[in-house]
Motif scaffolding. Sequence first.
Motif, PDB file in Angstrom:
ATOM      1  N   GLY A  25       0.809  -1.208   0.000  1.00  0.00           N
ATOM      2  CA  GLY A  25       0.000   0.000   0.000  1.00  0.00           C
ATOM      3  C   GLY A  25       0.842   1.258   0.000  1.00  0.00           C
ATOM      4  N   ASN A  26       0.226   2.337   0.435  1.00  0.00           N
ATOM      5  CA  ASN A  26       0.829   3.666   0.435  1.00  0.00           C
ATOM      6  C   ASN A  26       1.680   3.880   1.687  1.00  0.00           C
ATOM      7  OD1 ASN A  26       0.445   6.640   1.536  1.00  0.00           O
ATOM      8  ND2 ASN A  26       0.442   6.737  -0.702  1.00  0.00           N
ATOM      9  N   PHE A  27       2.902   4.361   1.495  1.00  0.00           N
ATOM     10  CA  PHE A  27       3.849   4.576   2.595  1.00  0.00           C
ATOM     11  C   PHE A  27       3.227   5.408   3.718  1.00  0.00           C
ATOM     12  CE2 PHE A  27       7.228   6.811   4.785  1.00  0.00           C
ATOM     13  CZ  PHE A  27       8.259   5.893   4.890  1.00  0.00           C
ATOM     14  N   GLY A  28       2.661   6.553   3.379  1.00  0.00           N
ATOM     15  CA  GLY A  28       2.119   7.448   4.400  1.00  0.00           C
ATOM     16  C   GLY A  28       0.946   6.852   5.148  1.00  0.00           C
ATOM     17  N   ALA A  29       0.032   6.219   4.418  1.00  0.00           N
ATOM     18  CA  ALA A  29      -1.145   5.623   5.055  1.00  0.00           C
ATOM     19  C   ALA A  29      -0.743   4.497   6.001  1.00  0.00           C
ATOM     20  CB  ALA A  29      -2.111   5.108   3.991  1.00  0.00           C
ATOM     21  N   VAL A  30       0.218   3.688   5.579  1.00  0.00           N
ATOM     22  CA  VAL A  30       0.653   2.580   6.428  1.00  0.00           C
ATOM     23  C   VAL A  30       1.438   3.104   7.630  1.00  0.00           C
ATOM     24  CG1 VAL A  30       2.041   0.473   6.512  1.00  0.00           C
ATOM     25  CG2 VAL A  30       0.557   0.921   4.551  1.00  0.00           C
ATOM     26  N   MET A  31       2.255   4.140   7.440  1.00  0.00           N
ATOM     27  CA  MET A  31       2.978   4.717   8.583  1.00  0.00           C
ATOM     28  C   MET A  31       2.003   5.271   9.619  1.00  0.00           C
ATOM     29  SD  MET A  31       6.175   4.273   8.981  1.00  0.00           S
ATOM     30  CE  MET A  31       6.189   5.291  10.452  1.00  0.00           C
ATOM     31  N   GLU A  32       0.891   5.830   9.167  1.00  0.00           N
ATOM     32  CA  GLU A  32      -0.109   6.314  10.129  1.00  0.00           C
ATOM     33  C   GLU A  32      -0.646   5.172  10.976  1.00  0.00           C
ATOM     34  OE1 GLU A  32      -3.177   9.022   9.032  1.00  0.00           O
ATOM     35  OE2 GLU A  32      -1.825  10.154   7.723  1.00  0.00           O
ATOM     36  N   LYS A  33      -0.909   4.027  10.337  1.00  0.00           N
ATOM     37  CA  LYS A  33      -1.389   2.863  11.085  1.00  0.00           C
ATOM     38  C   LYS A  33      -0.306   2.311  12.005  1.00  0.00           C
ATOM     39  CE  LYS A  33      -4.777   1.392   7.689  1.00  0.00           C
ATOM     40  NZ  LYS A  33      -5.283   0.308   6.859  1.00  0.00           N
TER      41      LYS A  33
END
Length: 195
Positions: free
Chosen positions: A42-50
């Motif tokens: 998936g997307n780096f930023g979205a996964v880092m948020e999780k």
Amino acid sequence: MIAVVDLGIGNLANVRKALGGVITSDPYAIEGAEKIVLPGVGNFGAVMEKLEPLRGVIIDAINDGKPLLGICLGLQLLFEGSEESPGKPGLGVFRGNVVRFQGVRVPHIGWNQVWQRKECPLFEGIKDGAYFYFVHSYYALPEEDVTVGVTDYESKGAKVVFTSAVCRDNVYAVQFHPEKSGRNGLRLLENFRRL
């Protein structure tokens, strides 16, 4: 016990099946694990948020010497940041950033070879140039000497040689999907399990 970090994405069942352990997002389970697997798609930023609520637990585990294996986006998350999500910091375990492929077909999908550049226990019993399965549009550019495997990606008359495996001390990561890579992938996961 091996903790496979559940960020609500990816095919975790195959990773868990190969390694045993539990799929979890519980910080206490991750903290109590002997080894940690950080898969991701998936997307780096979205996964880092999780992942942000688990940042401290994961960094502490690494600092305590627990083996950690990053898979695909899991490798990228270990770096300082990504062009995919400017301004969103990664875990910063490795110095360097993640960049998008240029001049070649994106995403890079399919079987490709990994050329071993240094000894790494993950690749014990796996021949140099072995094939693994890749699905990604970005790759890491380490700014320190952690690359243990590289891959040549050629398409549209262009070629990019990129880091496909990194290792330092107790932290290991691969850009490919070992859980989808047949015998070579299963051997790599077994090597991690035996660390």
